[in-house]
Every structure is written in structure tokens, then in C-alpha cells.
Design an enzyme around this catalytic site. Structure first.
Site, short mmCIF file in Angstrom:
data_model
loop_
_atom_site.label_atom_id
_atom_site.label_comp_id
_atom_site.label_asym_id
_atom_site.label_seq_id
_atom_site.Cartn_x
_atom_site.Cartn_y
_atom_site.Cartn_z
CG HIS A 1 -2.26 1.03 1.16
ND1 HIS A 1 -2.16 2.24 1.77
CD2 HIS A 1 -3.43 1.56 1.16
CE1 HIS A 1 -3.50 3.44 1.89
NE2 HIS A 1 -4.04 2.32 1.51
CG ASP B 1 0.31 -2.23 5.97
OD1 ASP B 1 -0.92 -2.58 6.79
OD2 ASP B 1 -0.17 -2.17 4.65
CD GLN C 1 -7.21 -5.04 3.88
OE1 GLN C 1 -8.54 -5.60 4.04
NE2 GLN C 1 -7.16 -3.42 3.43
CE LYS D 1 -7.56 -0.38 5.90
NZ LYS D 1 -8.29 0.40 5.26
CB CYS E 1 -4.24 3.42 -2.00
SG CYS E 1 -4.72 4.34 -1.44
#
Length: 427
Positions: free
Chosen positions: A127, A204, A207, A230, A385
Site C-alpha cells: 500500500h 503492515d 488487512q 477495518k 492505493c
């Protein structure tokens, strides 16, 4: 982790009031969980309760409201510690989101540890929030950002990654679950490989948080970031996990209230972790809502276990059920969409989260998204993104359906019917 008991998905859906919305006279089919998830009643009630009954600043007041707000805020940190299995709550820093967390690490750890000629490895599927902060610090100190390539199926090329690692590598910043492809990366293996050359690793988890049971100690991640909106929590809340020794060695990112120990005109000394990195008034309602989200997910786990259990075990049960169920939805959605002539799924790694990104040979994703919206179907269209991913696959954009714990096969059928309507209009 498989679970023996299943749950009533209709009862779960009833806990998310927005799912009863009508769009253009049709029931909302919400398939944009990768952008933000919807919120259950328990979280909505808790944040509303804060504004109505608790509103006060934290860590500052001796009065009742401040003490109550402080207690709930601090309890949320302890719940996130269990959620991530960090060693202690000092390793849990509240931020505004993944973007803020990554920038914090890049500008504090990066400034203190990177120099000219050092290398930062990122992957092609990152991202932008895990690309641009590293480019910024690299420009400031003279370091180099290098990209790990990905395969046609959307997987990390591990041999190429091994070839990029060297004594020059100081940081590897890698996504756990790709938001544009759904790929679940072998981050534990990649962390071991990076540590073999002395590099640190930031993962990261934007998700991963909604889909996977995360254990930062088992992964041995140096830094791990969450984007909580999220994962069924309020917007404007993020988490930075960092190993305590690394966080203690890093300079503060911002100055102001709550991150100080003493202040004089001549010199300031800083508070201990985690407060050193939490300057100013935080998103108190959002963090308390995050605590309620952890409680909600644990409640789902309690229904599966049907017995008393600790928070970690209840979360294990919840995520075991979600992974199993979302895997079934992913398999079903892949089959249903693949039956549509002219549709190509982007990201076909065998190990994926419940994310389906696709192109259609007769229509641009923006047109697809608009027509689907007319049918009450919410998807994401664009580059997500992740412009380097689009460049890698030679496409301008995709349509992305990202699933959550409340989605159903019937909604996937509606998506497929909507795509077929697009084909009728453009084909």
C-alpha cells in the site's frame, strides 16, 4: 484453526444495523470491508455511551469522569496486548491508523538508525502508506528503497527477496495481507530471513487484523501496525506494536502533553512507554470503541466455546471460525466469478484472505462500480492505493470485493448477477 460449532450468520448480521439499509430500493450488499468495515451495536453503544456519560480527558484529571475515561482507555490497551500477544502493554502505542504508525517508525527509528547507502526493502504489492514514508526518510538520510518482486499469481518471489537481503539491508517493510490481491504473505519466514542479516522488520497488518489471529511474538516482528476501522472498530484509531527495547531507544515523534516527564525552558525529559509516543489528546472515544470491538469478537468466540475461557482463547475461537467461514466464501466467490466470461481475477495466490479483485474485458472498473451501486452493491474500484501493483499487472485499476464476518453466499450471487448486468450493458 477449525471450529466444530457454527454460528447463525443472520444473528450476526442483525448486530450490524447499517446492513438493513436500502440502496436504490435494494438491500445493501456491503463488499467494501477492505476499505472500512461496518460496526456492531456493541461498539456503537460504547462510543455513544462515552459521549453521553463519560466524556472527559484522560491521564489528567482526578475527577470522576476523567478517572472513568482513563480506566476504559487503559483497559483497551490491555485488550490489544492480548489481541496481538505482545509481551506487555508498554509495547502497544495508540495512533490514528496504519499510516500514522508507519510514519512514526520511519521518522523516529529511521532517523536514528538509517544512513547514506543503507537499504530499505519493500514489496511491489505494498500500500502507498508502506511505500511513501520510507521514500521520505530515504531521501532525508540518503538511504535506498528497493522493491521485492511478485509473481504472476501475486506472491512474493522469495528467492529474489533472499537475493536482495544483505548487510546493507536495515529495514524490511512488508504487508501481511495484500489489500489489492488478498495474498497472505509468509511473514514469519520473511522476518527470519531479514533477521539473519541483522535487519529489522515492520509488518503492515491493516488487512490481517480483520481476518487472521495475530501473534507478534510468534512472528518475532520488530514492529506491527493495525488499522482498527477495518476490524469493526471506529475510524481514526490505529495501533503500533514495537519491541520494547526498540521503542525505548527511539526518540519521540511529536511533542506536547502526556508524552513528557518534566519540562523546563532548558530541557524536557520524556514519559515512559507507551506515553512517550502519544502526545496530546488522543481519540479517546475511538480507543474505548476499539476495546468494545475486542469484547465483541471475544463474545463471538464465547458462543463457539460454550464455556468459560480467557480473552485469548475466546479470540482464538472467533478467528478460527472466521478464517474457516471466510475461506468458504472466498472459494465460492472465486468459482462464481470465474464462470463469467471476460472476467479475470487479479491475485490468485493459493494462500489468500477473503478479497476478490477482478477486471472485466468490456468495462472499466469505475463503470462497474457505478452500475453495481445502482444494484445496492458496495465495492471498491481503482488502484486501491497500490499503483505499483497495477503497473506490475499492466492494468489501470480493478474492482475489489472484500468480505467480512457478516457476508454471505447470497451476497456473492448478487455481485455476480450485477457483473453480468454490466456485461449486458457494455458487451
Amino acid at each position: 484453526m477449525a471450529t466444530k460449532k457454527t454460528l447463525d450468520v443472520d444473528a450476526i448480521r442483525a448486530e450490524f444495523p447499517i446492513l438493513s439499509t436500502l440502496v436504490n430500493g435494494r438491500p445493501l450488499t456491503y463488499l467494501d470491508n477492505g476499505a472500512t468495515s461496518q460496526k456492531p451495536n456493541a461498539v456503537i453503544r460504547k462510543t455513544d455511551e462515552y459521549w453521553r456519560e463519560t466524556n472527559a480527558n484522560i491521564h489528567r484529571g482526578v475527577h470522576y469522569l476523567s478517572q472513568k475515561a482513563t480506566r476504559q482507555y487503559d483497559e483497551a490497551r490491555e485488550k490489544i496486548q492480548v489481541f496481538l500477544n505482545s509481551r506487555n502493554s508498554k509495547e502497544v502505542i495508540f495512533t490514528a491508523g496504519c499510516t500514522a504508525s508507519i510514519n512514526l517508525v520511519a521518522q523516529t527509528w529511521g532517523r536514528a538508525n538509517l544512513k547514506a547507502g543503507d537499504e530499505i526493502l519493500i514489496s511491489t504489492m505494498e500500500h502507498h502508506s508502506n511505500i511513501v514514508p520510507w521514500q521520505l526518510i530515504a531521501e532525508q538520510v540518503g538511504a535506498v528503497v528497493r522493491a521485492i518482486p511478485i509473481t504472476d499469481s501475486g506472491e512474493i518471489e522469495l528467492d529474489a527477496y533472499q537475493g536482495l537481503l544483505s548487510e546493507k539491508t536495515k529495514m524490511v517493510a512488508i504487508v501481511h495481507v495484500s489489500n489489492s490481491l488478498g495474498t497472505i504473505n509468509p511473514v514469519a519466514q520473511m522476518i527470519r530471513m531479514a533477521h539473519n542479516v541483522g535487519a529489522k522488520v515492520l509488518v503492515d497488518g491493516a488487512q490481517a487484523g480483520p481476518h487472521l489471529r495475530i501473534d507478534v511474538q510468534a512472528l518475532d516482528a520488530d514492529f506491527y501496525v493495525l488499522s482498527c476501522h477495518k476490524m469493526y472498530a471506529p475510524t481514526g484509531v490505529g495501533v503500533l506494536y514495537g519491541k520494547q527495547n526498540l521503542l525505548e531507544a527511539m526518540p519521540p515523534y511529536q511533542g506536547g502533553g502526556d508524552m513528557i516527564h518534566t519540562v523546563s525552558i532548558e530541557k524536557t525529559t520524556y514519559a515512559e512507554l507507551p506515553f512517550k509516543f502519544e502526545a496530546g489528546t488522543p481519540n479517546i472515544a475511538g480507543v474505548i470503541g476499539l476495546g468494545a470491538t475486542i469484547d465483541y469478537l471475544a463474545g463471538v468466540g464465547s458462543e463457539l466455546l460454550e464455556r468459560e475461557a480467557g480473552l485469548a482463547e475466546r479470540l482464538d475461537a472467533c478467528f478460527g471460525w472466521m478464517e474457516e467461514r471466510e475461506g468458504e466464501l472466498l472459494e465460492y466467490g472465486t468459482a462464481v466469478l470465474s464462470d463469467i466470461e471476460g472476467l479475470t481475477i487479479t491475485g490468485t495466490a493459493p494462500h489468500k484472505a477473503a478479497i476478490l479483485a477482478f477486471t472485466l474485458d468490456c468495462a472499466h472498473p469505475h463503470d462497474i462500480g457505478t452500475i453495481l451501486d445502482n444494484e445496492g452493491i458496495a465495492v471498491r474500484t481503482g488502484h486501491h492505493c497500490c499503483m505499483p501493483v497495477m503497473t506490475r499487472f499492466g492494468i489501470p485499476a480493478t474492482t475489489r470485493a472484500s468480505l467480512g464476518l457478516y457476508n454471505t453466499k447470497e451476497e456473492i450471487d448478487r455481485l455476480a448477477a450485477g457483473v453480468r448486468k454490466v456485461k449486458e450493458m457494455f458487451g
